[in-house]
Design an enzyme around this catalytic site. Structure first.
Site, PDB file in Angstrom:
ATOM      1  N   ILE A   5      45.383  52.077 -68.960  1.00 54.43           N
ATOM      2  CA  ILE A   5      46.573  52.672 -69.591  1.00 54.43           C
ATOM      3  C   ILE A   5      47.783  51.745 -69.487  1.00 54.43           C
ATOM      4  O   ILE A   5      48.785  51.968 -70.135  1.00 54.43           O
ATOM      5  CB  ILE A   5      46.911  54.062 -69.025  1.00 54.43           C
ATOM      6  CG1 ILE A   5      47.326  53.976 -67.570  1.00 54.43           C
ATOM      7  CG2 ILE A   5      45.758  55.038 -69.192  1.00 54.43           C
ATOM      8  CD1 ILE A   5      48.169  55.167 -67.178  1.00 54.43           C
ATOM      9  N   GLY A  39      50.649  61.512 -62.911  1.00 57.08           N
ATOM     10  CA  GLY A  39      50.764  62.278 -64.149  1.00 57.08           C
ATOM     11  C   GLY A  39      49.896  61.714 -65.260  1.00 57.08           C
ATOM     12  O   GLY A  39      49.229  62.459 -65.996  1.00 57.08           O
ATOM     13  N   TYR A  85      49.910  48.696 -70.566  1.00 54.86           N
ATOM     14  CA  TYR A  85      49.909  47.935 -71.832  1.00 54.86           C
ATOM     15  C   TYR A  85      50.813  46.704 -71.768  1.00 54.86           C
ATOM     16  O   TYR A  85      50.982  46.016 -72.776  1.00 54.86           O
ATOM     17  CB  TYR A  85      50.272  48.831 -73.028  1.00 54.86           C
ATOM     18  CG  TYR A  85      51.631  49.473 -72.940  1.00 54.86           C
ATOM     19  CD1 TYR A  85      52.777  48.776 -73.274  1.00 54.86           C
ATOM     20  CD2 TYR A  85      51.765  50.776 -72.501  1.00 54.86           C
ATOM     21  CE1 TYR A  85      54.021  49.360 -73.182  1.00 54.86           C
ATOM     22  CE2 TYR A  85      53.001  51.380 -72.405  1.00 54.86           C
ATOM     23  CZ  TYR A  85      54.125  50.662 -72.748  1.00 54.86           C
ATOM     24  OH  TYR A  85      55.364  51.247 -72.640  1.00 54.86           O
ATOM     25  N   ASN A 112      55.937  66.234 -72.563  1.00 55.51           N
ATOM     26  CA  ASN A 112      56.519  64.957 -73.029  1.00 55.51           C
ATOM     27  C   ASN A 112      57.101  65.065 -74.435  1.00 55.51           C
ATOM     28  O   ASN A 112      57.670  64.106 -74.939  1.00 55.51           O
ATOM     29  CB  ASN A 112      55.471  63.835 -72.987  1.00 55.51           C
ATOM     30  CG  ASN A 112      54.419  63.992 -74.064  1.00 55.51           C
ATOM     31  OD1 ASN A 112      54.128  65.104 -74.489  1.00 55.51           O
ATOM     32  ND2 ASN A 112      53.860  62.897 -74.515  1.00 55.51           N
ATOM     33  N   ARG A 154      59.437  52.185 -75.474  1.00 55.73           N
ATOM     34  CA  ARG A 154      59.109  51.641 -76.792  1.00 55.73           C
ATOM     35  C   ARG A 154      59.105  52.725 -77.864  1.00 55.73           C
ATOM     36  O   ARG A 154      58.831  52.453 -79.036  1.00 55.73           O
ATOM     37  CB  ARG A 154      57.768  50.916 -76.747  1.00 55.73           C
ATOM     38  CG  ARG A 154      57.938  49.608 -75.987  1.00 55.73           C
ATOM     39  CD  ARG A 154      56.701  48.766 -75.860  1.00 55.73           C
ATOM     40  NE  ARG A 154      57.030  47.643 -74.992  1.00 55.73           N
ATOM     41  CZ  ARG A 154      57.109  46.373 -75.388  1.00 55.73           C
ATOM     42  NH1 ARG A 154      56.835  46.047 -76.625  1.00 55.73           N
ATOM     43  NH2 ARG A 154      57.435  45.419 -74.547  1.00 55.73           N
ATOM     44  N   SER A 155      59.426  53.971 -77.474  1.00 55.02           N
ATOM     45  CA  SER A 155      59.410  55.058 -78.464  1.00 55.02           C
ATOM     46  C   SER A 155      60.404  54.848 -79.609  1.00 55.02           C
ATOM     47  O   SER A 155      60.078  55.169 -80.752  1.00 55.02           O
ATOM     48  CB  SER A 155      59.657  56.401 -77.769  1.00 55.02           C
ATOM     49  OG  SER A 155      58.535  56.736 -76.986  1.00 55.02           O
ATOM     50  N   GLY A 185      45.928  49.673 -73.420  1.00 59.26           N
ATOM     51  CA  GLY A 185      46.775  50.839 -73.203  1.00 59.26           C
ATOM     52  C   GLY A 185      47.753  51.167 -74.324  1.00 59.26           C
ATOM     53  O   GLY A 185      48.411  52.208 -74.294  1.00 59.26           O
ATOM     54  N   LYS A 196      59.317  64.765 -66.899  1.00 55.05           N
ATOM     55  CA  LYS A 196      58.291  65.566 -67.575  1.00 55.05           C
ATOM     56  C   LYS A 196      58.065  66.935 -66.927  1.00 55.05           C
ATOM     57  O   LYS A 196      57.811  67.915 -67.623  1.00 55.05           O
ATOM     58  CB  LYS A 196      56.976  64.789 -67.664  1.00 55.05           C
ATOM     59  CG  LYS A 196      57.062  63.605 -68.623  1.00 55.05           C
ATOM     60  CD  LYS A 196      55.721  62.904 -68.766  1.00 55.05           C
ATOM     61  CE  LYS A 196      55.859  61.656 -69.638  1.00 55.05           C
ATOM     62  NZ  LYS A 196      54.553  61.005 -69.860  1.00 55.05           N
ATOM     63  N   ASP A 249      50.055  63.608 -74.140  1.00 50.55           N
ATOM     64  CA  ASP A 249      49.482  62.421 -73.481  1.00 50.55           C
ATOM     65  C   ASP A 249      47.952  62.452 -73.476  1.00 50.55           C
ATOM     66  O   ASP A 249      47.307  61.422 -73.705  1.00 50.55           O
ATOM     67  CB  ASP A 249      50.006  62.301 -72.044  1.00 50.55           C
ATOM     68  CG  ASP A 249      51.459  61.854 -71.988  1.00 50.55           C
ATOM     69  OD1 ASP A 249      51.899  61.137 -72.901  1.00 50.55           O
ATOM     70  OD2 ASP A 249      52.155  62.229 -71.025  1.00 50.55           O
TER      71      ASP A 249
HETATM   72  P1  ATR Z   1      52.271  58.017 -63.620  1.00 48.83           P
HETATM   73  O1  ATR Z   1      53.102  59.202 -63.991  1.00 48.83           O
HETATM   74  O2  ATR Z   1      52.438  56.834 -64.518  1.00 48.83           O
HETATM   75  O3  ATR Z   1      50.845  58.374 -63.417  1.00 48.83           O
HETATM   76  P2  ATR Z   1      52.690  58.047 -60.773  1.00 48.83           P
HETATM   77  O4  ATR Z   1      52.636  59.531 -60.787  1.00 48.83           O
HETATM   78  O5  ATR Z   1      53.749  57.367 -59.947  1.00 48.83           O
HETATM   79  O6  ATR Z   1      52.873  57.467 -62.234  1.00 48.83           O
HETATM   80  O7  ATR Z   1      51.237  57.501 -60.331  1.00 48.83           O
HETATM   81  C1  ATR Z   1      50.982  56.157 -60.057  1.00 48.83           C
HETATM   82  C2  ATR Z   1      49.506  55.999 -59.651  1.00 48.83           C
HETATM   83  O8  ATR Z   1      49.265  54.620 -59.299  1.00 48.83           O
HETATM   84  C3  ATR Z   1      49.116  56.821 -58.431  1.00 48.83           C
HETATM   85  O9  ATR Z   1      47.772  57.209 -58.549  1.00 48.83           O
HETATM   86  C4  ATR Z   1      49.312  55.812 -57.290  1.00 48.83           C
HETATM   87  O10 ATR Z   1      48.542  56.094 -56.138  1.00 48.83           O
HETATM   88  P3  ATR Z   1      49.101  57.084 -54.980  1.00 48.83           P
HETATM   89  O11 ATR Z   1      48.799  58.491 -55.430  1.00 48.83           O
HETATM   90  O12 ATR Z   1      48.354  56.694 -53.755  1.00 48.83           O
HETATM   91  O13 ATR Z   1      50.580  56.815 -54.875  1.00 48.83           O
HETATM   92  C5  ATR Z   1      48.794  54.561 -57.950  1.00 48.83           C
HETATM   93  N1  ATR Z   1      49.302  53.356 -57.295  1.00 48.83           N
HETATM   94  C6  ATR Z   1      50.550  52.838 -57.383  1.00 48.83           C
HETATM   95  N2  ATR Z   1      50.655  51.709 -56.629  1.00 48.83           N
HETATM   96  C7  ATR Z   1      49.418  51.515 -56.038  1.00 48.83           C
HETATM   97  C8  ATR Z   1      48.884  50.524 -55.149  1.00 48.83           C
HETATM   98  N3  ATR Z   1      49.617  49.491 -54.715  1.00 48.83           N
HETATM   99  N4  ATR Z   1      47.584  50.650 -54.781  1.00 48.83           N
HETATM  100  C9  ATR Z   1      46.814  51.688 -55.206  1.00 48.83           C
HETATM  101  N5  ATR Z   1      47.283  52.649 -56.047  1.00 48.83           N
HETATM  102  C10 ATR Z   1      48.563  52.569 -56.463  1.00 48.83           C
END
Ligand code: ATR
Length: 285
Positions: free
Chosen positions: A224, A138, A226, A94, A23-24, A247, A73, A110
């Site tokens: 976070i 992240g 949205y 970012n 959406r940027s 978010g 990133k 962020d």
């Molecule tokens: P971002 O950069 O948006 O933070 P990410 O690094 O892929 O994306 O992180 C996604 C987060 O959602 C992680 O904390 C992930 O948990 P894991 O570290 O165990 O992978 C969490 N997450 C994603 N799907 C999940 C699920 N089904 N149940 C619990 N946590 C989930």
């Protein structure tokens, strides 16, 4: 100004893979029109293997800079000639600012974006006390750093994969602890703030399974995610009596430092902008 960019327009954009969901371009495009700036902000779909060539090429082509989104990133951090303290701390950039001689400065906005969104969305919130953050990716790291800067502590991280939570706590402590994922509901007792920084609750993803019985109704709850704007977590928190912060604010505020650096105006975040960037989400809510 006619509203159309001239040959002298300042150009910036966002690099991601994929980038079509970003959406940027709407965000920066709205600000460019609103402030009558001779500028252009474009999406650049850049696959990981082409990232450094693309960024160096865009810098050589005279762009003012780039936003960088998933999955670039960390690679952006490695590519920069200079990094701000937040990008160094998070190992992720970012926002890239291209200098006239082709040098690249990397920032991470962020954490700033989340902190500004929380302050704007919950103006009376205490800005201290204990906080629970769900997630350790992240985005969660940026949230934890923002909360420590705002004076929250301890910040307790609960994450499905315990090792990720521990790595995040080790990188961002002191004042950052971990809680086993299965104990996340009980960890809400006494919390002043709860933040969902996982992808759970996003359209197309599973819902977050989290009973709020132990969360004090005076607490603030932020998500976070949205899309949708009101996630099942925020709806449940509202019913529980909590103040909620969606978010979208983080997305809007994280864009401000880049826009200011590239186009020379500190842009406002207001309802007009929320409607322009998320009109479809608002209609759905
Ligand atoms: P971002 O950069 O948006 O933070 P990410 O690094 O892929 O994306 O992180 C996604 C987060 O959602 C992680 O904390 C992930 O948990 P894991 O570290 O165990 O992978 C969490 N997450 C994603 N799907 C999940 C699920 N089904 N149940 C619990 N946590 C989930």
């Amino acid at each position: 100004m006619t509203g159309l960019p001239s040959g002298a327009a300042v150009v910036a954009g966002v690099a991601g893979w994929p980038v079509g969901h970003s959406r940027s371009p709407r965000l920066h495009g709205h600000w460019l029109r609103r402030y009558g700036i001779d500028g252009l902000y474009a999406p650049f779909p850049v696959p990981p293997e082409a990232f450094s060539t693309a960024v160096r090429g865009l810098a050589a082509a005279g762009l003012a800079g780039l936003n960088v989104t998933v999955p670039h990133k960390a690679a952006a951090c490695a590519l920069c000639d200079r990094l701000d303290g937040t990008a160094k701390r998070l190992g992720a950039a970012n926002t890239l600012i291209f200098g006239p001689d082709g040098d690249i400065e990397g920032r991470n906005t962020d954490a700033y974006g989340f902190a500004e969104a929380l302050k704007a969305g919950a103006p009376g919130a205490p800005g201290g006390g204990s906080a629970v953050v769900l997630g350790a990716g992240g985005a969660a790291r940026a949230v934890v750093l923002a909360l420590r800067t705002l004076g929250y502590g301890p910040v307790r991280i609960a994450n499905r994969t315990a090792a990720h939570a521990e790595a995040t706590a080790a990188a961002l402590g002191p004042g950052v602890e971990t809680v086993p994922w299965r104990e996340r509901a009980a960890a809400l007792a006494g919390a002043a703030l709860l933040v969902n920084a996982t992808s759970l609750g996003m359209a197309g993803q599973p819902a977050l399974d989290l009973p709020l019985d132990d969360l004090p109704p005076e607490a603030t709850v932020s998500d976070i995610v949205y899309a949708p704007l009101e996630t099942p977590l925020l709806a449940a928190a509202r019913r529980h009596g909590c103040r909620t912060v969606d978010g979208l604010g983080m997305l809007l505020h994280q864009g401000r430092p880049g826009f200011r650096a590239w186009f020379g105006v500190d842009p406002a975040v207001d309802d007009d902008l929320r409607r322009a960037v998320a009109g479809d989400l608002l209609a759905a809510g």
